[in-house]
Design a protein around this motif. Structure first.
Motif, PDB file in Angstrom:
ATOM      1  N   GLU A 337    -159.301  21.160  59.435  1.00  0.00           N
ATOM      2  CA  GLU A 337    -159.446  20.844  58.019  1.00  0.00           C
ATOM      3  C   GLU A 337    -160.286  21.892  57.295  1.00  0.00           C
ATOM      4  OE1 GLU A 337    -160.851  16.891  57.513  1.00  0.00           O
ATOM      5  OE2 GLU A 337    -159.012  15.958  58.232  1.00  0.00           O
ATOM      6  N   ASP A 338    -161.356  22.360  57.919  1.00  0.00           N
ATOM      7  CA  ASP A 338    -162.188  23.383  57.294  1.00  0.00           C
ATOM      8  C   ASP A 338    -161.420  24.692  57.126  1.00  0.00           C
ATOM      9  OD1 ASP A 338    -164.310  21.669  57.073  1.00  0.00           O
ATOM     10  OD2 ASP A 338    -165.326  22.358  58.888  1.00  0.00           O
ATOM     11  N   ILE A 339    -160.616  25.029  58.129  1.00  0.00           N
ATOM     12  CA  ILE A 339    -159.814  26.254  58.045  1.00  0.00           C
ATOM     13  C   ILE A 339    -158.786  26.145  56.923  1.00  0.00           C
ATOM     14  CG2 ILE A 339    -158.070  27.630  59.243  1.00  0.00           C
ATOM     15  CD1 ILE A 339    -159.603  27.079  61.833  1.00  0.00           C
ATOM     16  N   MET A 340    -158.137  24.996  56.819  1.00  0.00           N
ATOM     17  CA  MET A 340    -157.106  24.830  55.789  1.00  0.00           C
ATOM     18  C   MET A 340    -157.709  24.869  54.389  1.00  0.00           C
ATOM     19  SD  MET A 340    -154.546  24.931  57.685  1.00  0.00           S
ATOM     20  CE  MET A 340    -153.282  24.787  56.412  1.00  0.00           C
ATOM     21  N   LEU A 343    -157.793  28.452  53.516  1.00  0.00           N
ATOM     22  CA  LEU A 343    -156.453  28.944  53.197  1.00  0.00           C
ATOM     23  C   LEU A 343    -156.011  28.460  51.820  1.00  0.00           C
ATOM     24  CD1 LEU A 343    -154.558  28.599  56.607  1.00  0.00           C
ATOM     25  CD2 LEU A 343    -156.045  30.432  55.771  1.00  0.00           C
ATOM     26  N   GLU A 344    -156.374  27.240  51.459  1.00  0.00           N
ATOM     27  CA  GLU A 344    -156.038  26.721  50.129  1.00  0.00           C
ATOM     28  C   GLU A 344    -156.631  27.602  49.031  1.00  0.00           C
ATOM     29  OE1 GLU A 344    -155.450  21.929  50.246  1.00  0.00           O
ATOM     30  OE2 GLU A 344    -157.486  22.667  50.550  1.00  0.00           O
ATOM     31  N   ARG A 345    -157.893  27.984  49.210  1.00  0.00           N
ATOM     32  CA  ARG A 345    -158.561  28.770  48.177  1.00  0.00           C
ATOM     33  C   ARG A 345    -158.012  30.191  48.085  1.00  0.00           C
ATOM     34  NH1 ARG A 345    -163.444  25.601  49.832  1.00  0.00           N
ATOM     35  NH2 ARG A 345    -163.933  27.114  51.465  1.00  0.00           N
ATOM     36  N   TRP A 346    -157.612  30.753  49.220  1.00  0.00           N
ATOM     37  CA  TRP A 346    -157.193  32.153  49.226  1.00  0.00           C
ATOM     38  C   TRP A 346    -155.706  32.338  48.917  1.00  0.00           C
ATOM     39  CZ3 TRP A 346    -158.909  36.508  48.080  1.00  0.00           C
ATOM     40  CH2 TRP A 346    -158.350  37.700  48.533  1.00  0.00           C
ATOM     41  N   TYR A 347    -154.875  31.431  49.388  1.00  0.00           N
ATOM     42  CA  TYR A 347    -153.430  31.588  49.204  1.00  0.00           C
ATOM     43  C   TYR A 347    -152.864  30.737  48.059  1.00  0.00           C
ATOM     44  CZ  TYR A 347    -153.278  34.146  53.616  1.00  0.00           C
ATOM     45  OH  TYR A 347    -153.461  35.087  54.607  1.00  0.00           O
ATOM     46  N   ASP A 348    -153.715  29.991  47.359  1.00  0.00           N
ATOM     47  CA  ASP A 348    -153.264  29.155  46.249  1.00  0.00           C
ATOM     48  C   ASP A 348    -152.177  28.191  46.722  1.00  0.00           C
ATOM     49  OD1 ASP A 348    -152.930  28.026  43.792  1.00  0.00           O
ATOM     50  OD2 ASP A 348    -151.890  29.731  42.888  1.00  0.00           O
ATOM     51  N   ILE A 349    -152.504  27.406  47.741  1.00  0.00           N
ATOM     52  CA  ILE A 349    -151.567  26.453  48.329  1.00  0.00           C
ATOM     53  C   ILE A 349    -152.183  25.057  48.301  1.00  0.00           C
ATOM     54  CG2 ILE A 349    -150.460  28.131  49.876  1.00  0.00           C
ATOM     55  CD1 ILE A 349    -152.307  26.878  52.107  1.00  0.00           C
ATOM     56  N   ARG A 369    -157.494  39.046  56.039  1.00  0.00           N
ATOM     57  CA  ARG A 369    -157.139  38.117  54.966  1.00  0.00           C
ATOM     58  C   ARG A 369    -155.959  38.632  54.145  1.00  0.00           C
ATOM     59  NH1 ARG A 369    -161.311  34.949  51.326  1.00  0.00           N
ATOM     60  NH2 ARG A 369    -161.535  36.951  50.256  1.00  0.00           N
ATOM     61  N   MET A 370    -155.563  39.886  54.341  1.00  0.00           N
ATOM     62  CA  MET A 370    -154.493  40.443  53.537  1.00  0.00           C
ATOM     63  C   MET A 370    -153.122  40.213  54.163  1.00  0.00           C
ATOM     64  SD  MET A 370    -156.490  41.207  51.250  1.00  0.00           S
ATOM     65  CE  MET A 370    -155.236  41.730  50.075  1.00  0.00           C
ATOM     66  N   GLU A 371    -153.047  39.450  55.243  1.00  0.00           N
ATOM     67  CA  GLU A 371    -151.759  39.086  55.837  1.00  0.00           C
ATOM     68  C   GLU A 371    -151.134  37.933  55.058  1.00  0.00           C
ATOM     69  OE1 GLU A 371    -150.352  40.702  58.159  1.00  0.00           O
ATOM     70  OE2 GLU A 371    -151.942  41.772  59.241  1.00  0.00           O
ATOM     71  N   ASN A 372    -149.802  37.854  55.088  1.00  0.00           N
ATOM     72  CA  ASN A 372    -149.131  36.677  54.548  1.00  0.00           C
ATOM     73  C   ASN A 372    -149.560  35.446  55.335  1.00  0.00           C
ATOM     74  OD1 ASN A 372    -147.846  38.311  52.731  1.00  0.00           O
ATOM     75  ND2 ASN A 372    -145.794  37.990  53.533  1.00  0.00           N
ATOM     76  N   ILE A 373    -149.447  34.285  54.708  1.00  0.00           N
ATOM     77  CA  ILE A 373    -149.958  33.068  55.342  1.00  0.00           C
ATOM     78  C   ILE A 373    -149.207  32.733  56.624  1.00  0.00           C
ATOM     79  CG2 ILE A 373    -148.480  31.414  54.113  1.00  0.00           C
ATOM     80  CD1 ILE A 373    -151.035  29.642  53.873  1.00  0.00           C
ATOM     81  N   SER A 374    -147.947  33.140  56.737  1.00  0.00           N
ATOM     82  CA  SER A 374    -147.177  32.823  57.949  1.00  0.00           C
ATOM     83  C   SER A 374    -147.833  33.413  59.189  1.00  0.00           C
ATOM     84  CB  SER A 374    -145.744  33.349  57.822  1.00  0.00           C
ATOM     85  OG  SER A 374    -145.737  34.760  57.636  1.00  0.00           O
ATOM     86  N   ARG A 393    -145.341  26.457  47.878  1.00  0.00           N
ATOM     87  CA  ARG A 393    -146.789  26.635  48.064  1.00  0.00           C
ATOM     88  C   ARG A 393    -147.423  25.410  48.677  1.00  0.00           C
ATOM     89  NH1 ARG A 393    -149.333  31.022  46.442  1.00  0.00           N
ATOM     90  NH2 ARG A 393    -148.148  32.551  45.229  1.00  0.00           N
ATOM     91  N   ARG A 394    -146.623  24.649  49.388  1.00  0.00           N
ATOM     92  CA  ARG A 394    -147.123  23.466  50.091  1.00  0.00           C
ATOM     93  C   ARG A 394    -146.989  23.696  51.592  1.00  0.00           C
ATOM     94  NH1 ARG A 394    -144.696  17.854  50.922  1.00  0.00           N
ATOM     95  NH2 ARG A 394    -142.776  18.903  50.369  1.00  0.00           N
ATOM     96  N   ILE A 395    -148.109  23.511  52.304  1.00  0.00           N
ATOM     97  CA  ILE A 395    -148.122  23.664  53.767  1.00  0.00           C
ATOM     98  C   ILE A 395    -148.179  22.258  54.362  1.00  0.00           C
ATOM     99  CG2 ILE A 395    -149.274  24.660  55.763  1.00  0.00           C
ATOM    100  CD1 ILE A 395    -148.167  26.705  53.751  1.00  0.00           C
TER     101      ILE A 395
END
Length: 400
Positions: A337-340, A343-349, A369-374, A393-395
């Motif tokens: 949960e902390d990791i996600m 990711l929410e803040r950085w990838y706008d998801i 951090r400059m990699e795509n989220i995949s 933009r939903r994971i």
């Protein structure tokens, strides 16, 4: 390129005890060299295959084997002390595991070539992908005017609010020593979801803002204090001035005082804690008007629990706290949960959980951090703790 034996040793340690940060970064680099490496890693770490090998090793009766050897050699049964000496055979067997893995890697690569093995690329596994954030921010002047900033421009913004400003490649600079007479006015620098930026204040202090953050500050400092107001997360390199304390105020009335130092403050509204991590110098912290003063030393962090209104100080890995500033994700036994949230803040998801049970897995590792989220999701999936799907933009997080 990692050597075959070197990477096999890292995989062996991953299976047995887990990796430290440096080893995890090496493994991630090897996995990123070729899509086939990730497929190979999954095969080598398959639970059923490894269980069979470990069961075979565990079934060896070291004491019985050593006694039989001693009886053939001397005609006498050995004692307990000799059995302890014999345990090195089991350790020797364990040392062979990297070689077994390396052999498996050679066999796998040869089999892939002979049988035209097909690996499903990330782009096909995830029908959508999300690009990382970047350098972008908004400067809000004292009159409410908004100035859009980005990391690709190099331009003078002229004189604004009694200060001379320059936008210098993802850095907003207030000219040192320049100030127009008059009342003190405040500017606010804010970053959106998926944005990061830095600002050099009129005293020479430099501040890096993480995504979804804002810093409010005067265009020039007067009096005995230099006070700024933070929401979100920022890293500070404070210009030393023994005549003017530098003060960071956050939500929950947490107040951080310094003279000149390097530190990170994480104070997001949706986090349960406010965390101050010190790299250099010394800071003092207080919360509320009646709390004691807490002194923080380099290599330690202060964690303020918003609900319990308690402060805790402990030694910490400072690299992990400021990894974002260096465009890295570094996870150190972090929960999903902390990791996600990062990711929410950085990838706008947005993240949706469809798990059968709350994941117990914790994650340790690093990635740019400059990699795509995949790419990030694929690394997290390798732990076996969760499965991910991308829908716009939903994971969606599901059980593996």
């Amino acid at each position: 390129m990692q050597s075959l034996l070197g990477i096999s040793g890292i995989i062996e340690k991953y299976i047995r005890t887990g990796l430290d940060e440096e080893e995890q970064v090496k493994l991630n680099a090897w996995l990123g060299e070729d899509e086939a490496n990730a497929a190979l890693f999954r095969q080598l770490t398959d639970e059923h295959v490894m269980k069979q090998h470990l069961d075979e090793l565990d079934a060896i009766d070291i004491a019985k084997g050593w006694n039989a050897f001693q009886e053939r050699k001397t005609g006498q049964e050995t004692n307990i002390r000799d059995i302890r000496k014999a345990r090195w055979w089991k350790y020797a067997a364990a040392i062979l595991l990297p070689l077994v893995i390396a052999s498996g890697m050679l066999f796998f690569n040869k089999e892939k070539q002979d049988n035209d093995y097909e690996y499903t690329p990330t782009a096909l596994r995830y029908h959508n992908d999300v690009e990382p954030g970047g350098n972008k921010a908004v400067l809000i002047l004292s009159n409410g005017e908004k100035v859009i900033l980005d990391g690709d421009s190099l331009a003078s913004l002229g004189e604004r609010d009694g200060a001379r400003l320059q936008n210098d490649s993802a850095r907003l600079v207030y000219e040192k020593g320049f100030s127009q007479p008059g009342e003190v006015v405040f500017n606010t620098l804010t970053t959106p979801v998926g944005g990061t930026y830095s600002v050099v204040l009129s005293d020479g202090t430099r501040i890096w803002l993480n995504a979804m953050s804002s810093i409010r500050y005067p265009t020039h400092f007067t009096g005995s204090e230099r006070t700024v107001f933070l929401k979100g997360e920022a890293y500070f390199e404070v210009a030393r001035n023994v005549h003017q304390r530098f003060i960071v105020e956050t939500a929950e009335d947490v107040r951080i005082e310094v003279l000149g130092t390097h530190f990170n403050v994480m104070a997001y509204n949706n986090e349960k804690e406010i965390v101050t991590t010190l790299l250099e110098g010394q800071v003092q912290l207080k919360y509320g008007s009646s709390s004691p003063t807490y002194n923080l030393r380099p290599g330690f962090h202060a964690v303020f629990n918003k609900q319990q209104q308690l402060m805790d100080i402990a030694r910490v890995d400072v690299d992990g706290a400021v990894a974002w500033k260096n465009n890295l994700f570094l996870f150190n036994n972090d929960n999903l949960e902390d990791i996600m949230k990062q990711l929410e803040r950085w990838y706008d998801i947005t993240v949706e959980y469809k798990l059968k049970t709350k994941p117990k897995s914790h994650f340790t590792g690093g990635m740019r951090r400059m990699e795509n989220i995949s790419k990030v999701l694929e690394m997290l999936e390798l732990t076996g703790g969760a499965h991910f799907e991308i829908e716009g933009r939903r994971i969606i997080v599901t059980s593996p």
